[in-house]
Design a protein around this motif. Structure first.
Motif, PDB file in Angstrom:
ATOM      1  N   LEU A  38      25.237  12.958  96.316  1.00 41.47           N
ATOM      2  CA  LEU A  38      25.990  14.164  96.002  1.00 41.47           C
ATOM      3  C   LEU A  38      25.872  15.222  97.103  1.00 41.47           C
ATOM      4  O   LEU A  38      26.897  15.746  97.549  1.00 41.47           O
ATOM      5  N   PRO A  39      24.657  15.542  97.593  1.00 40.96           N
ATOM      6  CA  PRO A  39      24.604  16.513  98.699  1.00 40.96           C
ATOM      7  C   PRO A  39      25.322  16.026  99.957  1.00 40.96           C
ATOM      8  O   PRO A  39      25.866  16.830 100.710  1.00 40.96           O
ATOM      9  N   ALA A  40      25.368  14.724 100.189  1.00 39.48           N
ATOM     10  CA  ALA A  40      26.038  14.195 101.379  1.00 39.48           C
ATOM     11  C   ALA A  40      27.548  14.329 101.282  1.00 39.48           C
ATOM     12  O   ALA A  40      28.238  14.354 102.301  1.00 39.48           O
ATOM     13  N   MET A  41      28.077  14.433 100.076  1.00 38.27           N
ATOM     14  CA  MET A  41      29.515  14.554  99.896  1.00 38.27           C
ATOM     15  C   MET A  41      30.023  15.920 100.361  1.00 38.27           C
ATOM     16  O   MET A  41      31.123  16.029 100.913  1.00 38.27           O
ATOM     17  N   PHE A  42      29.254  16.973 100.170  1.00 39.75           N
ATOM     18  CA  PHE A  42      29.732  18.317 100.442  1.00 39.75           C
ATOM     19  C   PHE A  42      30.020  18.594 101.919  1.00 39.75           C
ATOM     20  O   PHE A  42      31.028  19.225 102.239  1.00 39.75           O
ATOM     21  N   PRO A  43      29.183  18.161 102.874  1.00 39.68           N
ATOM     22  CA  PRO A  43      29.572  18.377 104.282  1.00 39.68           C
ATOM     23  C   PRO A  43      30.882  17.670 104.639  1.00 39.68           C
ATOM     24  O   PRO A  43      31.690  18.201 105.408  1.00 39.68           O
ATOM     25  N   GLY A  44      31.106  16.495 104.072  1.00 38.82           N
ATOM     26  CA  GLY A  44      32.363  15.796 104.315  1.00 38.82           C
ATOM     27  C   GLY A  44      33.551  16.577 103.802  1.00 38.82           C
ATOM     28  O   GLY A  44      34.586  16.703 104.472  1.00 38.82           O
ATOM     29  N   LEU A  45      33.431  17.126 102.599  1.00 36.09           N
ATOM     30  CA  LEU A  45      34.505  17.949 102.050  1.00 36.09           C
ATOM     31  C   LEU A  45      34.716  19.213 102.879  1.00 36.09           C
ATOM     32  O   LEU A  45      35.848  19.643 103.091  1.00 36.09           O
ATOM     33  N   LEU A  46      33.625  19.808 103.348  1.00 38.16           N
ATOM     34  CA  LEU A  46      33.715  21.009 104.163  1.00 38.16           C
ATOM     35  C   LEU A  46      34.451  20.738 105.466  1.00 38.16           C
ATOM     36  O   LEU A  46      35.349  21.489 105.858  1.00 38.16           O
ATOM     37  N   VAL A  47      34.102  19.661 106.138  1.00 41.46           N
ATOM     38  CA  VAL A  47      34.744  19.330 107.415  1.00 41.46           C
ATOM     39  C   VAL A  47      36.231  19.077 107.209  1.00 41.46           C
ATOM     40  O   VAL A  47      37.070  19.565 107.972  1.00 41.46           O
ATOM     41  N   LEU A  48      36.591  18.326 106.177  1.00 42.70           N
ATOM     42  CA  LEU A  48      38.002  18.050 105.920  1.00 42.70           C
ATOM     43  C   LEU A  48      38.774  19.322 105.580  1.00 42.70           C
ATOM     44  O   LEU A  48      39.923  19.492 105.990  1.00 42.70           O
ATOM     45  N   THR A  49      38.149  20.218 104.840  1.00 45.34           N
ATOM     46  CA  THR A  49      38.806  21.477 104.493  1.00 45.34           C
ATOM     47  C   THR A  49      39.028  22.334 105.733  1.00 45.34           C
ATOM     48  O   THR A  49      40.104  22.901 105.926  1.00 45.34           O
ATOM     49  N   ILE A  50      38.028  22.432 106.582  1.00 49.42           N
ATOM     50  CA  ILE A  50      38.150  23.247 107.797  1.00 49.42           C
ATOM     51  C   ILE A  50      39.206  22.654 108.732  1.00 49.42           C
ATOM     52  O   ILE A  50      39.985  23.389 109.335  1.00 49.42           O
ATOM     53  N   GLN A  51      39.264  21.330 108.836  1.00 45.21           N
ATOM     54  CA  GLN A  51      40.244  20.703 109.717  1.00 45.21           C
ATOM     55  C   GLN A  51      41.671  20.903 109.228  1.00 45.21           C
ATOM     56  O   GLN A  51      42.594  20.941 110.030  1.00 45.21           O
ATOM     57  N   SER A  52      41.855  21.035 107.931  1.00 45.66           N
ATOM     58  CA  SER A  52      43.207  21.148 107.388  1.00 45.66           C
ATOM     59  C   SER A  52      43.715  22.585 107.361  1.00 45.66           C
ATOM     60  O   SER A  52      44.849  22.823 106.984  1.00 45.66           O
ATOM     61  N   ARG A  53      42.892  23.532 107.751  1.00 43.69           N
ATOM     62  CA  ARG A  53      43.296  24.940 107.705  1.00 43.69           C
ATOM     63  C   ARG A  53      43.261  25.545 109.091  1.00 43.69           C
ATOM     64  O   ARG A  53      42.670  25.003 110.008  1.00 43.69           O
ATOM     65  N   ASN A  54      43.894  26.701 109.230  1.00 46.60           N
ATOM     66  CA  ASN A  54      43.925  27.392 110.517  1.00 46.60           C
ATOM     67  C   ASN A  54      43.089  28.667 110.500  1.00 46.60           C
ATOM     68  O   ASN A  54      43.244  29.518 111.367  1.00 46.60           O
ATOM     69  N   THR A  55      42.227  28.823 109.516  1.00 49.44           N
ATOM     70  CA  THR A  55      41.440  30.050 109.374  1.00 49.44           C
ATOM     71  C   THR A  55      39.967  29.744 109.571  1.00 49.44           C
ATOM     72  O   THR A  55      39.157  29.931 108.668  1.00 49.44           O
ATOM     73  N   LEU A  56      39.629  29.278 110.747  1.00 50.98           N
ATOM     74  CA  LEU A  56      38.262  28.849 111.018  1.00 50.98           C
ATOM     75  C   LEU A  56      37.265  29.994 110.858  1.00 50.98           C
ATOM     76  O   LEU A  56      36.212  29.817 110.250  1.00 50.98           O
ATOM     77  N   LEU A  57      37.574  31.180 111.368  1.00 50.14           N
ATOM     78  CA  LEU A  57      36.642  32.301 111.270  1.00 50.14           C
ATOM     79  C   LEU A  57      36.390  32.684 109.814  1.00 50.14           C
ATOM     80  O   LEU A  57      35.245  32.906 109.417  1.00 50.14           O
ATOM     81  N   THR A  58      37.437  32.731 109.015  1.00 54.13           N
ATOM     82  CA  THR A  58      37.274  33.049 107.594  1.00 54.13           C
ATOM     83  C   THR A  58      36.411  32.001 106.904  1.00 54.13           C
ATOM     84  O   THR A  58      35.534  32.331 106.103  1.00 54.13           O
TER      85      THR A  58
END
Length: 95
Positions: A38-58
């Motif tokens: 379960l903890p290993a899943m969250f960094p994967g979700l975070l990376v995919l979310t950041i890659q799909s958005r254009n608001t890196l600083l936010t």
């Protein structure tokens, strides 16, 4: 969209029921690395979310705020509550 939500909800429900009944037969979850799944899943979700958005600083600021909240609440109360409160806070900030 409703079909996708319904499918995900039913899958989640069935998996929880299966885990409740069958989980007792796994004597040592750490041996199989299940305590890390379960903890290993969250960094994967975070990376995919950041890659799909254009608001890196936010995203970085929201992530940093969530981290500070999680650590602060975990030190003062309990780690479980810290994660829950940080998740709720980050979701609220992000909206």
């Amino acid at each position: 969209m409703h079909g996708l939500n319904l499918t995900a909800y039913l899958n989640w429900s069935l998996d929880n029921i299966a885990g409740a009944f069958l989980g007792q037969w796994i004597a040592d979850p750490e041996q199989w690395g299940l305590d890390f799944a379960l903890p290993a899943m969250f960094p994967g979700l975070l990376v995919l979310t950041i890659q799909s958005r254009n608001t890196l600083l936010t995203d970085i600021l929201v992530g940093a705020a969530a981290m500070l909240i999680a650590v602060g609440v975990s030190v003062l109360r309990s780690p479980s509550i810290g994660v829950i409160i940080a998740t709720a806070a980050a979701s609220t900030i992000e909206c």
